[in-house]
Scaffold this motif. Structure first.
Motif, short mmCIF file in Angstrom:
data_model
loop_
_atom_site.label_atom_id
_atom_site.label_comp_id
_atom_site.label_asym_id
_atom_site.label_seq_id
_atom_site.Cartn_x
_atom_site.Cartn_y
_atom_site.Cartn_z
N UNK B 58 -2.62 3.45 19.10
CA UNK B 58 -3.31 3.81 17.76
C UNK B 58 -4.79 4.63 18.52
N UNK B 59 -5.16 3.97 19.49
CA UNK B 59 -6.60 4.64 19.89
C UNK B 59 -6.44 6.07 20.43
N UNK B 60 -5.26 6.68 20.88
CA UNK B 60 -5.01 7.78 21.52
C UNK B 60 -5.18 9.03 19.97
N UNK B 61 -5.24 8.49 19.11
CA UNK B 61 -5.24 9.29 18.08
C UNK B 61 -6.42 9.14 17.31
N UNK B 62 -7.00 7.96 17.22
CA UNK B 62 -8.04 7.52 16.43
C UNK B 62 -9.44 7.77 17.06
N UNK B 63 -9.37 7.91 18.34
CA UNK B 63 -11.01 8.22 19.19
C UNK B 63 -10.94 9.80 18.97
N UNK B 64 -9.80 10.34 19.06
CA UNK B 64 -9.97 11.86 19.03
C UNK B 64 -10.30 12.44 17.69
N UNK B 65 -9.63 11.77 16.56
CA UNK B 65 -9.86 12.36 15.22
C UNK B 65 -11.48 12.19 14.89
N UNK B 66 -11.82 10.84 15.54
CA UNK B 66 -13.42 10.50 15.04
C UNK B 66 -14.21 11.65 15.83
N UNK B 67 -13.76 11.73 17.06
CA UNK B 67 -14.69 12.98 17.66
C UNK B 67 -14.85 14.16 17.32
N UNK B 68 -13.46 14.85 16.86
CA UNK B 68 -13.11 15.82 16.19
C UNK B 68 -14.26 16.12 15.04
N UNK B 69 -14.14 14.95 14.02
CA UNK B 69 -14.86 14.95 12.87
C UNK B 69 -16.44 15.16 12.98
N UNK B 70 -16.98 14.34 14.01
CA UNK B 70 -18.30 14.31 14.17
C UNK B 70 -18.65 15.74 14.89
N UNK B 71 -17.86 16.24 15.82
CA UNK B 71 -17.97 17.53 16.21
C UNK B 71 -18.07 18.61 15.06
N UNK B 72 -17.04 18.40 14.04
CA UNK B 72 -17.11 19.30 12.89
C UNK B 72 -18.31 19.21 12.03
N UNK B 73 -18.88 18.21 12.00
CA UNK B 73 -20.08 18.07 11.12
C UNK B 73 -21.30 18.91 11.90
N UNK B 74 -21.24 18.70 13.12
CA UNK B 74 -22.41 19.04 14.04
C UNK B 74 -22.49 20.74 13.98
N UNK B 75 -21.01 21.24 13.78
CA UNK B 75 -20.81 22.67 13.88
C UNK B 75 -21.35 23.12 12.40
N UNK B 76 -20.79 22.39 11.24
CA UNK B 76 -21.35 22.71 10.11
C UNK B 76 -22.65 22.91 10.08
N UNK B 77 -23.55 21.76 10.42
CA UNK B 77 -24.88 21.93 10.46
C UNK B 77 -25.50 23.03 11.26
N UNK B 78 -24.92 23.36 12.57
CA UNK B 78 -25.49 24.60 13.40
C UNK B 78 -25.00 25.74 12.58
N UNK B 79 -23.85 25.83 11.89
CA UNK B 79 -23.57 27.23 11.37
C UNK B 79 -24.42 27.39 10.05
N UNK B 80 -24.84 26.43 9.44
CA UNK B 80 -25.74 26.33 8.23
C UNK B 80 -26.96 26.76 8.71
N UNK B 81 -27.57 26.13 9.81
CA UNK B 81 -28.95 26.39 10.43
C UNK B 81 -28.88 27.94 10.77
N UNK B 82 -27.88 28.66 11.57
CA UNK B 82 -27.64 29.80 12.10
C UNK B 82 -27.71 30.77 10.66
N UNK B 83 -27.17 30.41 9.82
CA UNK B 83 -26.93 31.24 8.51
C UNK B 83 -28.46 31.39 7.78
#
Lengths: 230, 273
Positions: B58-83
């Motif tokens: 399960x870890x082979x899916x769980x860890x990547x999804x968690x990583x992507x979720x956190x990455x996504x929220x960082x991108x959201x914050x960066x996009x918002x700041x850039x806007x």
């Protein structure tokens, strides 16, 4: 004509809000009784030997959070009628001043709520509080109210304007104020001495409440104008 | 920047371009092939864990999804700041932030599901009030709220400003929530949760599979955000030009017939402008 200072605007907005509440009595006649009935319902739901006494601090703060949603909605319902907030903005008032005024008025109302809820807990849930505990309770109430009010005023500004926006407030507000619930509940446990928690364990939580309040007063001062910009 | 998105023709719907470009098509194919390879690696080629047995897969899916979720929220914050701080208040940044948050909520949901399934088998419960889990749940709800704010209506610039402020407020909230949850747990520590990822030395292929999973899911994130961002751009363009089309239709009616009585294209005019 010079622009009025942020501080003066804040005082004027707060005075106006409190005057409206004193005259309309919506908070006193509708929202306070709601908070009271929540405390009674908790007793129905959790009526087990001694459970109420143990969880009283958490119940006081849950009731405060629930009431704060209604108080915030109320304070911005006043502004959305007749587009009052637009009028304030067109008048050239600094948004930060309006925000801080809203926070002041909300803080005053929330402190009143907490006082009533603590008294209800003393009466209904058989908790007791020492003099030192009372000092801690007052400090907790003040700091937690400022944080709650800042968060509420920020997200409350978003809920103006109809189209199902009121329903958004709890979704935004409740997760955001979780730190207040945690810190205030722990401090109140110490003040009530629930589960034998010593009083001195309550004071460190004031730091978290203070940081929370300061951070969102700051964030709100910067962001309120943008959030309510239509 | 966004003026170029506005189609000159009045019938944009029929001529709408696909959201596919040659580059994103290649990326999509690579993602799908990578997912297949990841599934093969995770399910068949790697060994069972000595302690956890097959559940480690399960870890082979769980860890990547968690990583992507956190990455996504960082991108959201960066996009918002850039806007917010960009001179042009470019809606592209806003749409990237929005698309990224959508994908982030999806992956955070997957993280919670895969994590609780793993927890049920390993810990015996679906949920533990451990700080990391609790903060993750808070993130999930917070970004659902962010997406709701995006749906409030108004002009695109209003939406962008509002949601950018909410996204940046979330950045302030999350560390506080996490910190307070850590304090909350430190007082009420009943039993230390078994920390299986603490002292596990990973076998080479397992580690490779995990890292490969992270890479594939990151590529999937980029792919999804690219497409969602393009779809959001088109949705915005339809809203903008939909109004123009409705106005043009009314004009032609007024010019053509005189017996018109209140017929309009009310279905397509931008009712939430």
């Amino acid at each position: 004509m010079s622009r009025p200072s942020t501080y003066k605007v804040a005082l004027a907005v707060a005075a106006k809000d409190l005057r409206i509440e004193r005259r309309s009595k919506v908070v006193a006649n509708q929202i306070l009784p709601f908070a009271g009935i929540v405390m009674v319902l908790f007793a129905f739901a959790l009526d087990n030997d001694g459970i109420l006494q143990r969880v009283a601090p958490g119940l006081v703060w849950l009731a405060t959070l629930f009431s704060s949603i209604i108080v915030v909605q109320r304070t911005f319902a006043v502004e959305s009628a007749d587009n009052a907030l637009d009028a304030l903005r067109v008048a050239g008032l600094p948004p930060a001043g309006v925000f801080l005024g809203k926070v002041m008025a909300l803080t005053a109302q929330l402190v009143l709520f907490e006082a009533v809820l603590v008294v209800l807990a003393l009466v209904l849930y058989q908790v007791s509080v020492s003099l030192g505990g009372a000092v801690l309770l007052v400090t907790t109430g003040m700091l937690a109210s400022i944080g709650l009010a800042a968060m509420g005023a920020l997200y409350g500004g978003l809920s103006i304007g109809g189209r199902g926006r009121e329903t958004l407030l709890p979704l935004l507000l409740l997760p955001a104020v979780a730190p207040i619930l945690i810190a205030a509940t722990r401090a109140t446990e110490a003040a009530f001495g629930s589960d034998g928690t010593p009083l001195r364990e309550g004071w460190p939580w004031m730091g978290l409440l203070g940081v929370f309040g300061a951070l969102f007063l700051f964030g709100g001062t910067l962001g309120f104008g943008t959030l309510t910009d239509e | 920047m966004n003026t170029s998105l506005r189609p000159a023709s009045t019938a944009p719907a029929s001529t709408a371009p696909p959201t596919r470009t040659p580059a994103s098509f290649k990326l999509g194919v690579a993602v799908i092939l990578g997912m297949v390879l990841l599934a093969l690696l995770g399910l068949f080629f790697t060994d069972e864990d000595i302690v956890q047995g097959s559940t480690v897969r399960i870890m082979y899916v769980h860890v990547p999804t968690a990583w992507v979720a956190y990455l996504a929220f960082v991108v959201t914050a960066l996009g918002s700041a850039a806007y917010l701080w960009g001179k042009q208040h470019s809606l592209t940044f806003d749409r990237v932030a929005g698309a990224s948050a959508e994908v982030g909520v999806l992956f955070m949901g997957l993280t919670l599901v895969t994590g609780s399934l793993w927890g049920r088998i390993t810990w015996g419960t679906y949920w533990q009030w451990d700080p990391r889990l609790t903060t993750t749940a808070f993130l999930f709800v917070t970004y659902i709220g962010y997406l709701a704010v995006r749906g409030l209506g108004g002009t695109h610039q209003q939406r962008a400003k509002r949601s950018a402020v909410v996204a940046l407020l979330a950045v302030l909230e999350i560390p506080l929530v996490h910190f307070s949850v850590v304090l909350w747990r430190s007082l009420h520590q009943e039993a230390s949760v078994l920390r299986p990822d603490g002292d596990v030395t990973m076998d080479g292929l397992m580690l490779f599979t995990l890292l490969f999973g992270v890479a594939v899911f990151t590529a999937a994130f980029v792919w999804l955000v690219l497409h969602r961002q393009r779809v959001l751009t088109m949705a915005d363009a339809v809203e903008t030009s939909g109004l123009d089309a409705a106005v043009a239709m009314r004009r032609s009616e007024a010019g053509g017939t005189d017996g018109k009585d209140g017929t309009d294209g009310s279905g397509i005019d931008g009712s939430d402008r």
